[in-house]
Every structure is written in structure tokens, then in C-alpha cells.
Design an enzyme around this catalytic site. Structure first.
Site, PDB file in Angstrom:
ATOM      1  N   TYR A 170      11.862  22.004  17.706  1.00 16.56           N
ATOM      2  CA  TYR A 170      13.007  22.556  16.976  1.00 16.56           C
ATOM      3  C   TYR A 170      13.672  21.511  16.088  1.00 16.56           C
ATOM      4  O   TYR A 170      14.346  21.862  15.120  1.00 16.56           O
ATOM      5  CB  TYR A 170      13.999  23.180  17.957  1.00 16.56           C
ATOM      6  N   HIS A 227      12.731  24.143  29.473  1.00 17.20           N
ATOM      7  CA  HIS A 227      11.521  23.371  29.183  1.00 17.20           C
ATOM      8  C   HIS A 227      11.367  22.239  30.191  1.00 17.20           C
ATOM      9  O   HIS A 227      12.314  21.483  30.432  1.00 17.20           O
ATOM     10  CB  HIS A 227      11.574  22.778  27.774  1.00 17.20           C
ATOM     11  N   HIS A 246      10.344  36.844  20.651  1.00 16.27           N
ATOM     12  CA  HIS A 246      10.515  35.403  20.816  1.00 16.27           C
ATOM     13  C   HIS A 246      11.197  34.745  19.617  1.00 16.27           C
ATOM     14  O   HIS A 246      11.656  33.602  19.728  1.00 16.27           O
ATOM     15  CB  HIS A 246       9.167  34.731  21.108  1.00 16.27           C
ATOM     16  N   ARG A 268      13.262  33.766  27.720  1.00 13.05           N
ATOM     17  CA  ARG A 268      11.893  34.212  27.483  1.00 13.05           C
ATOM     18  C   ARG A 268      11.874  35.720  27.700  1.00 13.05           C
ATOM     19  O   ARG A 268      12.708  36.273  28.424  1.00 13.05           O
ATOM     20  CB  ARG A 268      10.914  33.533  28.440  1.00 13.05           C
ATOM     21  N   LYS A 277       9.770  29.690  34.007  1.00 15.40           N
ATOM     22  CA  LYS A 277       8.430  29.105  34.018  1.00 15.40           C
ATOM     23  C   LYS A 277       8.359  28.050  35.117  1.00 15.40           C
ATOM     24  O   LYS A 277       9.247  27.203  35.240  1.00 15.40           O
ATOM     25  CB  LYS A 277       8.125  28.477  32.661  1.00 15.40           C
ATOM     26  N   ARG A 324      14.608  33.898  20.722  1.00 14.22           N
ATOM     27  CA  ARG A 324      14.673  32.662  21.517  1.00 14.22           C
ATOM     28  C   ARG A 324      14.552  31.430  20.610  1.00 14.22           C
ATOM     29  O   ARG A 324      15.312  30.466  20.758  1.00 14.22           O
ATOM     30  CB  ARG A 324      13.549  32.669  22.557  1.00 14.22           C
TER      31      ARG A 324
END
Length: 302
Positions: A278, A269, A243, A149, A174, A246
Site C-alpha cells: 500500500y 497481516h 476486496h 476480508r 487468516k 479492503r
């Protein structure tokens, strides 16, 4: 709606302006949303606010959705209606808040834009002509190599990398979840080149891996600007934002490995449902190839 009902609406708007000191934009949005509801009530012979039941609000939101209103806009309208009825409940004008349990339709998830492998190679293999470009190339290589990120990239410290082991530690992921990531050989080479130049920018005791020309930790905004500048000077026609690197990392890795769980871990995630977008990207790519190449799928000239 009756004149009395209109007066209650105006009193609510007045409260927003005077007591709540809401911004002019907020006041305009509330008025617009509630006038739309008023028009809908008139169409359905609803005379006053206490006459409104949840079924009517549900029908109103459904009608707005059919008109093409997006999920975010509908959520805002519901918020306006809830706020108004909260006001009416406080003054004992209404006995229920009919919008309280109503939810807007879920928003269709937009597929992220990404670069194909050749575009990434063209972006990252460009020659560097200055020390700042050596730093930029190292940033972009690491970004794509590890699927970071943007905030994770700028938060990296020198001691978060082990170039001999070709790994880095993300400590500020995150949800404050730490993860260890492998670094590709090209990223290792680029970062090594940057570390040889970094001392001339670091006059103090800055621990950041990537610093600005003032010797301070580089900001996310600066990274974005440097990527735009990189694309312009290197002749990259595609509009690239950080991004996209990424997203490209995730899609390319999933396309090659078909290992959704591994990609989830690398991206950090919490839920695999986030990673599954994806798979939709890869299917979309396959569908496009199919449509363009299969002899029974190609469109025939009319």
C-alpha cells in the site's frame, strides 16, 4: 533428440493418461511443456534426456523468461520437467533430476485496484429502497470501515459486535488469529438499521450477522453478486469487487496516518511486507499527481 528419447516422452504421456488418469488439460499441458524443452535441446545439440544438466534447464527457463513467460507459467513448466525426470529416474533412464533445484523468477507483484475517497462515498452514501439494500449497505459500510476480508465479513456473528463500544471481534482471521477492530460511526448506523430489520429474515436460531433472504448465513459469492447489483442500480460506473473496499480502506488509512504498523494490525497481516504494497500504491498516486501537475514534469506537445 533421438527417436528413443521421443519414445520415453510418449511413454510418460501414456502413463499420465492411463495410470495417473490425469485430465486431458493436464496431459496437453505436460506435452506442450516437454516439447518446448525438446526443441530447446535440439537447438543445443542435446541428444538424450540423461545428457541434460541443471545448467541447461536454468538456461532454458531464463530464455523462456526473456520471451515474456510469466512466473506462474514458468513454475508450471518446471513442474512438468520435474515430473518427467521423476518418471525417468524411477525407470533408471536418468541418474539426476536436473530441474529439482531450479526455481522460476519471482513474479512481479501486481498493485491492487482501489477506489478513491470520493468514489467510496458515492458507493456507500446511496439511498436504500428495500430491506435487502439496508443489509447490503451495512455489509459494505462494515467492509470498508474495518478493512475486513470477504470471508471475515461473512463469518461474523451478532455477538462479535459491540455497537455501544463501536468494536467488533474477528475470530476467523487468516491463520486463525483473532483481532479487535474499531467500527466507524457510519458503519455503526448502517448495521443498527440492519439489525432492526434482520428478525424478519431469521426464522431459526441463525447466529450470523448477515443472512440471506432465506435466513441463512450469507455466502461470499452472494456478497459479490450483491455488490455488483448495488453498483448497477446506484449508477456506479466503476467495476467494483469486494476486496477493493479492503484495499481502499488500507490505502486511505495509510495515506492519512502514515502508520504502517497500525495498518498491518488492522488488516491482520502476519508480515509487514504484505502491508507495504500500500505504500507503493500511495507513491504511485503521488507520482501520477506530480506528472500531471508539476510544470517541469508535464509532457510538452511535440
Amino acid at each position: 533428440m533421438t527417436p528413443a528419447a521421443t519414445q520415453w516422452l510418449e511413454r510418460f504421456i501414456e502413463q499420465l493418461q492411463i495410470e495417473k488418469r490425469s485430465s486431458p488439460h493436464t496431459v496437453i499441458s505436460y506435452r506442450h511443456d516437454l516439447l518446448k524443452l525438446t526443441a530447446y535441446c535440439d537447438e543445443h545439440n542435446i541428444q538424450d534426456w540423461p545428457d541434460i544438466q541443471p545448467a541447461l534447464i536454468r538456461g532454458y527457463i531464463a530464455a523462456r523468461h526473456r520471451q515474456g513467460m510469466g512466473s506462474k507459467s514458468l513454475q508450471r513448466e518446471l513442474s512438468s520437467i520435474r515430473g518427467f525426470f521423476k518418471f525417468l529416474l524411477k525407470l533408471q533412464v536418468a541418474s539426476i533430476n536436473p530441474a529439482q533445484a531450479i526455481r522460476a523468477p519471482k513474479q512481479d507483484r501486481k498493485l491492487p485496484k482501489l477506489l478513491d475517497v470520493d468514489q467510496v462515498s458515492g458507493l456507500l452514501d446511496a439511498n436504500t429502497v428495500s430491506v435487502l439494500e439496508i443489509r447490503d449497505q451495512a455489509m459494505f459500510e462494515l467492509f470498508y470501515s474495518c478493512g475486513l476480508r470477504l470471508s471475515e465479513l461473512t463469518d461474523l456473528n451478532i455477538n462479535d459486535l459491540d455497537l455501544s463500544d463501536r468494536t467488533l471481534i474477528v475470530r476467523s482471521g487468516k491463520g486463525n488469529k483473532m483481532r479487535v477492530l474499531p467500527i466507524g460511526s457510519k458503519a455503526v448506523k448502517s448495521v443498527t438499521s440492519w439489525l432492526m430489520q434482520r428478525p424478519q429474515f431469521n426464522a431459526g436460531d441463525e447466529t450470523a450477522l448477515f443472512v440471506s433472504n432465506r435466513g441463512k448465513r450469507i455466502s461470499t459469492r452472494n456478497v459479490h453478486q450483491r455488490l455488483q447489483n448495488w453498483c448497477q442500480t446506484k449508477g456506479v460506473a466503476e467495476h467494483v469487487h469486494p476486496h477493493m473496499l479492503r484495499h481502499s480502506f488500507a490505502s486511505h488509512l495509510l495515506e492519512s496516518s502514515q502508520d504502517l504498523r497500525a495498518v498491518q494490525e488492522l488488516l491482520g497481516h502476519a508480515n509487514i511486507s504484505t502491508t507495504q504494497i500500500y505504500t507503493h500504491l500511495n507513491f504511485q498516486h503521488l507520482a501520477d499527481v506530480y506528472d500531471q501537475t508539476h510544470p517541469r514534469a508535464k509532457k510538452r506537445p511535440e
